[in-house]
Motif scaffolding. Structure first.
Motif, PDB file in Angstrom:
ATOM      1  N   ILE A  26       8.624  -0.109   0.917  1.00  0.00           N
ATOM      2  CA  ILE A  26       7.423   0.565   1.397  1.00  0.00           C
ATOM      3  C   ILE A  26       7.347   1.928   0.733  1.00  0.00           C
ATOM      4  O   ILE A  26       8.307   2.708   0.781  1.00  0.00           O
ATOM      5  CB  ILE A  26       7.454   0.737   2.929  1.00  0.00           C
ATOM      6  CG1 ILE A  26       7.620  -0.616   3.624  1.00  0.00           C
ATOM      7  CG2 ILE A  26       6.204   1.454   3.405  1.00  0.00           C
ATOM      8  CD1 ILE A  26       6.458  -1.555   3.468  1.00  0.00           C
ATOM      9  N   ALA A  27       6.208   2.222   0.097  1.00  0.00           N
ATOM     10  CA  ALA A  27       6.062   3.484  -0.623  1.00  0.00           C
ATOM     11  C   ALA A  27       5.323   4.507   0.230  1.00  0.00           C
ATOM     12  O   ALA A  27       4.351   4.178   0.919  1.00  0.00           O
ATOM     13  CB  ALA A  27       5.300   3.251  -1.926  1.00  0.00           C
ATOM     14  N   GLY A  28       5.788   5.761   0.166  1.00  0.00           N
ATOM     15  CA  GLY A  28       5.136   6.835   0.910  1.00  0.00           C
ATOM     16  C   GLY A  28       5.162   8.139   0.141  1.00  0.00           C
ATOM     17  O   GLY A  28       6.176   8.490  -0.475  1.00  0.00           O
TER      18      GLY A  28
ATOM     19  N   ARG B 294      10.398   5.367  -1.935  1.00  0.00           N
ATOM     20  CA  ARG B 294      10.345   3.966  -1.511  1.00  0.00           C
ATOM     21  C   ARG B 294      11.443   3.697  -0.491  1.00  0.00           C
ATOM     22  O   ARG B 294      12.610   4.015  -0.716  1.00  0.00           O
ATOM     23  CB  ARG B 294      10.467   3.027  -2.711  1.00  0.00           C
ATOM     24  CG  ARG B 294       9.268   3.139  -3.650  1.00  0.00           C
ATOM     25  CD  ARG B 294       9.223   2.045  -4.692  1.00  0.00           C
ATOM     26  NE  ARG B 294       7.983   2.158  -5.465  1.00  0.00           N
ATOM     27  CZ  ARG B 294       6.832   1.609  -5.116  1.00  0.00           C
ATOM     28  NH1 ARG B 294       6.767   0.874  -4.006  1.00  0.00           N
ATOM     29  NH2 ARG B 294       5.757   1.757  -5.870  1.00  0.00           N
ATOM     30  N   ILE B 295      11.021   3.106   0.627  1.00  0.00           N
ATOM     31  CA  ILE B 295      11.940   2.769   1.712  1.00  0.00           C
ATOM     32  C   ILE B 295      12.207   1.276   1.655  1.00  0.00           C
ATOM     33  O   ILE B 295      11.270   0.466   1.634  1.00  0.00           O
ATOM     34  CB  ILE B 295      11.338   3.180   3.063  1.00  0.00           C
ATOM     35  CG1 ILE B 295      11.324   4.701   3.167  1.00  0.00           C
ATOM     36  CG2 ILE B 295      12.120   2.574   4.222  1.00  0.00           C
ATOM     37  CD1 ILE B 295      10.621   5.211   4.396  1.00  0.00           C
TER      38      ILE B 295
ATOM     39  N   GLN C  62       0.830  -1.212   0.000  1.00  0.00           N
ATOM     40  CA  GLN C  62       0.000   0.000   0.000  1.00  0.00           C
ATOM     41  C   GLN C  62       0.863   1.261   0.000  1.00  0.00           C
ATOM     42  O   GLN C  62       1.876   1.334   0.695  1.00  0.00           O
ATOM     43  CB  GLN C  62      -0.899  -0.026   1.234  1.00  0.00           C
ATOM     44  CG  GLN C  62      -1.905   1.095   1.320  1.00  0.00           C
ATOM     45  CD  GLN C  62      -2.838   0.896   2.515  1.00  0.00           C
ATOM     46  OE1 GLN C  62      -3.029  -0.223   2.993  1.00  0.00           O
ATOM     47  NE2 GLN C  62      -3.406   1.989   2.996  1.00  0.00           N
ATOM     48  N   VAL C  63       0.470   2.241  -0.790  1.00  0.00           N
ATOM     49  CA  VAL C  63       1.153   3.535  -0.789  1.00  0.00           C
ATOM     50  C   VAL C  63       0.562   4.384   0.335  1.00  0.00           C
ATOM     51  O   VAL C  63      -0.637   4.654   0.362  1.00  0.00           O
ATOM     52  CB  VAL C  63       0.996   4.262  -2.141  1.00  0.00           C
ATOM     53  CG1 VAL C  63       1.695   5.625  -2.090  1.00  0.00           C
ATOM     54  CG2 VAL C  63       1.563   3.417  -3.272  1.00  0.00           C
ATOM     55  N   ARG C  64       1.397   4.795   1.258  1.00  0.00           N
ATOM     56  CA  ARG C  64       0.944   5.535   2.443  1.00  0.00           C
ATOM     57  C   ARG C  64       1.058   7.040   2.235  1.00  0.00           C
ATOM     58  O   ARG C  64       1.919   7.519   1.490  1.00  0.00           O
ATOM     59  CB  ARG C  64       1.785   5.138   3.664  1.00  0.00           C
ATOM     60  CG  ARG C  64       1.905   3.648   3.882  1.00  0.00           C
ATOM     61  CD  ARG C  64       0.668   3.072   4.516  1.00  0.00           C
ATOM     62  NE  ARG C  64       0.747   1.610   4.601  1.00  0.00           N
ATOM     63  CZ  ARG C  64      -0.106   0.859   5.278  1.00  0.00           C
ATOM     64  NH1 ARG C  64      -1.091   1.442   5.947  1.00  0.00           N
ATOM     65  NH2 ARG C  64       0.007  -0.454   5.296  1.00  0.00           N
ATOM     66  N   ASP C  65       0.200   7.786   2.934  1.00  0.00           N
ATOM     67  CA  ASP C  65       0.352   9.240   2.940  1.00  0.00           C
ATOM     68  C   ASP C  65       1.656   9.640   3.617  1.00  0.00           C
ATOM     69  O   ASP C  65       2.344  10.564   3.176  1.00  0.00           O
ATOM     70  CB  ASP C  65      -0.815   9.900   3.684  1.00  0.00           C
ATOM     71  CG  ASP C  65      -2.133   9.773   2.928  1.00  0.00           C
ATOM     72  OD1 ASP C  65      -2.112   9.787   1.686  1.00  0.00           O
ATOM     73  OD2 ASP C  65      -3.177   9.637   3.592  1.00  0.00           O
TER      74      ASP C  65
END
Length: 543
Positions: free
Chosen positions: A318-320, A309-310, A217-220
Motif C-alpha cells: 500500500i503506497a502513501g 510502501r507498506i 491507489q496512492v493515498r495521501d
C-alpha cells in the motif's frame, strides 16, 4: 430495525436531485445479501421490504412505505449488502447510489443528520436482535469461537449466535448445513456459504469487508492502526479532504475497545464503553470518505523511496505520501509457558459484555494495576461471584485514577492482592486451576479458577519498523525533540527538524500508545490523532 422516519416534501425534493427514478413490480428483488454496496431506496409510491436470510431462513425485518427510505451504515462504509431488499407491490422509487449518498450528506446538514441517525439506530437494532447474514454455530469452550465473535462485535457487524453446548436445536442446525461439532466454529454467511473453523481474515474475505478498497491507489495518508488515535486521525484527515486509508490487523477500537466503560472521557459524564466510542468514530470517519481495511496485518515499511510502501501479510503493498503509525501497544503476557494454550479458554485480554457472559456466576481474577484493570474489575464484579486483583506493585494510587481506586476499595466483591504475581496455570481443554505468589513473603496460593483477565502493562509491536525508524530501548517510536542526540537508522535528509509527532523518517508520524513518552489516556490518543493531521498537511504541501 423499525427506525424509519418520513421525509417531508421539501426534504424529498432535495434528495431527488441526487437520485434516479425506478419503477419496480411486485416481487422484484432490488438487491441480495453479499451484493456490492447497494443504493438507498426512497419510496414515493408502493412498499418495499427488507429480508434477513441468516441460516437460510427468510425473515422479514421491516417494510418501508411512501416517504421512508432503506439503508444503514454499510452504504456509508461501502461494504457489501447484508439483507435482501424486495418490492412488496408495484412501486415508484428513488434510487440513491452510495456515492451520491455521501455527496448528499456532505452538502445538506439536515439530511445528513436524518440519514446518519437513522443508519446508526438501524445498525444498533441489527446487532441487538441478531438479524443479519451471519450465523455462528460455536461453543463457549472454543477459543476460535470467541475470536470470531469478538472480531464481528468490534467490527460492528451483526450476527446470530447458537451455542452448541446449550441450544436444544443445535443438532438440527448441524444436520441442515452438513457439518459436525468438530468443525466449530461454523460460520454461515449469506445463507449458503459455510466456513469451518475460519480465521477472522477468512470471515472478512467472505463477507467482503475490504472489497471496496483499491489497494493500488496512492493515498495521501495511510494510518496503521484503528484505535482512538488512528480513528481520530482518519476523521480529521478525511473531513479536510485527504484521501485516507486505515489498516487494522483485527477490528477497529484498539485497546480502548476492550474497555467495558470509560468514565473520564471529556463530554460523557455517565461514561461510555470503548466499543461505543469506536463505533461512533468509525461511522464518523467513513461519513467523510475514509476507508478502513480490517483483518490485515502490516509486516514491513519500505522506506527507501517516496511515496512510502507498506507491506501487508499477503505481500500486497500500500503506497502513501505520508504514514501515521497508530499501532498502539499489546498487553504483556505473564511469563508462563502454557498461557497461549488457554487463550480464549480461560485467559482473556478483553473485558466486555461478551467475555462477562462466559464467567457469569463464577469467581474471576484480574491481573494488572492500571485503569484498564480497574475498569475490568468494577465491571466484572457486577455479574460474577467475586473478583480478585493480582497487582505486582504495593499500591494502586500511582497507576490508577482515583475514582476507580475508590470504587475498588468500597466494593466488597473485589479483593486486591498487592505484591503478587501469577506463577502457574493448569487444566485440560479449559483453565481449571491457578497459583500466585506473594512476592513479599514467598507464599504460593493455589485456587480453582476458570477465568483470568490479563490487563497488564503494554509493549509496542514495532519490530517491523527496525531499520527505518529510531526506537527507544523498549521499542516505542521516538518523535520530535526525543530524537535529539539519537543516531537514526537513516540520516535525516531535510533542512528543517522533525515536527512534534514526526519520526526520524520525514512524513512518517507516530501517535498514541506506540509513541515514546505517550500519555496513556484515551483523550490523549484522540488529541494526538487530531493534531497530527496539521503536520501531515505541512508535509504534503512541501512534496
Amino acid at each position: 430495525m423499525a427506525y424509519a422516519p418520513f421525509l417531508s416534501e421539501s426534504q424529498l425534493e432535495r434528495v431527488r436531485v441526487f437520485t434516479k427514478p425506478r419503477q419496480v413490480a411486485a416481487g422484484d428483488v432490488l438487491y441480495n445479501p453479499n451484493d456490492d454496496t447497494p443504493p438507498v431506496y426512497v419510496v414515493i409510491e408502493g412498499k418495499i421490504r427488507i429480508i434477513s436470510l441468516a441460516g437460510g431462513v427468510e425473515d422479514t425485518v421491516t417494510t418501508y412505505d411512501p416517504g421512508q427510505f432503506s439503508g444503514e451504515l454499510l452504504m456509508i462504509a461501502g461494504r457489501r449488502s447484508i439483507y435482501r431488499c424486495q418490492a412488496v407491490e408495484a412501486s415508484h422509487l428513488l434510487e440513491l447510489s452510495a456515492q451520491n449518498l455521501r455527496t448528499l450528506i456532505s452538502k445538506d446538514a439536515e439530511l445528513s443528520e436524518i440519514f446518519m441517525r437513522t443508519f446508526l439506530a438501524r445498525r444498533l437494532s441489527m446487532v441487538s436482535h441478531g438479524r443479519t447474514n451471519v450465523l455462528i454455530l460455536g461453543s463457549r469452550y472454543s477459543a476460535q469461537t470467541l475470536a470470531v465473535r469478538e472480531f464481528l462485535t468490534r467490527d460492528g457487524h451483526p450476527f446470530a449466535y447458537v451455542d452448541l453446548d446449550t441450544d436444544s436445536s443445535s443438532q438440527e442446525l448441524l444436520d441442515r448445513f452438513g457439518v459436525c461439532s468438530d468443525d466449530v466454529p461454523i460460520v454461515v454467511c449469506n445463507g449458503d456459504q459455510i466456513l469451518r473453523n475460519p480465521s477472522t481474515r477468512e470471515v472478512a474475505q467472505t463477507l467482503g469487508f475490504n472489497s471496496n478498497i483499491d489497494e493500488s491507489q496512492v493515498r495521501d495518508i495511510v494510518i496503521v492502526g484503528a484505535g482512538p488515535a488512528g480513528l481520530a486521525a482518519a476523521v480529521y484527515a478525511a473531513s479536510e479532504g485527504l484521501d485516507v486509508l486505515v489498516i487494522e490487523r483485527a477490528a477497529p477500537g484498539g485497546q480502548a475497545g476492550s474497555s467495558s466503560r470509560i468514565e473520564n472521557y471529556l463530554g460523557f459524564p455517565t461514561g461510555l464503553s470503548g466499543q461505543e466510542l469506536a463505533n461512533s468514530a468509525i461511522a464518523q470517519s467513513e461519513k467523510f470518505g475514509a476507508k478502513i481495511m480490517v483483518a490485515r496485518t502490516v509486516e514491513g515499511l519500505n522506506c527507501d523511496e517516496r511515496p512510502y510502501r507498506i507491506s501487508l501479510d499477503d505481500g500486497q503493498q500500500i503506497a502513501g505520501r505520508s504514514v501515521v503509525l497508530a499501532t498502539g501497544a499489546a498487553y504483556n503476557q505473564p511469563a508462563l509457558p502454557n498461557i497461549d494454550r488457554f487463550t480464549g479458554r480461560g485467559i482473556y485480554y478483553n473485558a466486555t459484555f461478551m467475555e462477562g457472559q462466559l464467567c457469569s456466576g463464577d469467581p474471576v481474577i484480574v491481573i494488572g494495576g492500571g485503569n484498564s484493570a480497574g475498569q475490568a474489575a468494577v465491571f466484572l464484579a457486577q455479574n460474577t461471584k467475586g473478583v480478585r486483583m493480582l497487582v505486582r506493585s504495593a499500591g494502586l494510587a500511582a497507576t490508577m485514577s482515583r475514582y476507580l481506586v475508590r470504587r475498588i476499595e468500597e466494593n466488597p466483591l473485589i479483593q486486591v492482592n498487592f505484591d503478587s504475581e501469577l506463577v502457574r496455570l493448569s487444566g485440560d481443554d479449559h483453565l481449571e486451576e491457578v497459583s500466585w505468589r506473594d512476592k513479599s513473603t514467598g507464599e504460593v496460593t493455589t485456587r480453582p479458577m476458570r477465568h483470568i483477565f490479563v490487563m497488564t502493562g503494554a509493549s509496542p509491536k514495532t519490530e517491523w519498523l527496525a531499520g527505518c525508524l529510531s526506537l527507544d530501548p523498549r521499542g516505542f517510536v521516538l518523535t520530535g525533540t526525543d530524537l535529539d542526540g539519537v543516531l537514526p537508522p537513516r540520516p535525516w535528509p531535510l533542512a528543517r527538524r522533525p515536527y512534534m509527532l514526526e519520526t526520524s523518517l520525514p512524513g512518517v508520524f507516530a501517535v498514541g500508545d506506540a509513541r515514546a513518552g505517550n500519555v496513556k489516556r484515551v483523550a490523549a490518543a484522540v488529541g494526538e490523532g487530531s493534531i497530527v493531521v496539521h503536520m501531515v498537511h505541512q508535509v504534503l504541501a512541501d512534496m
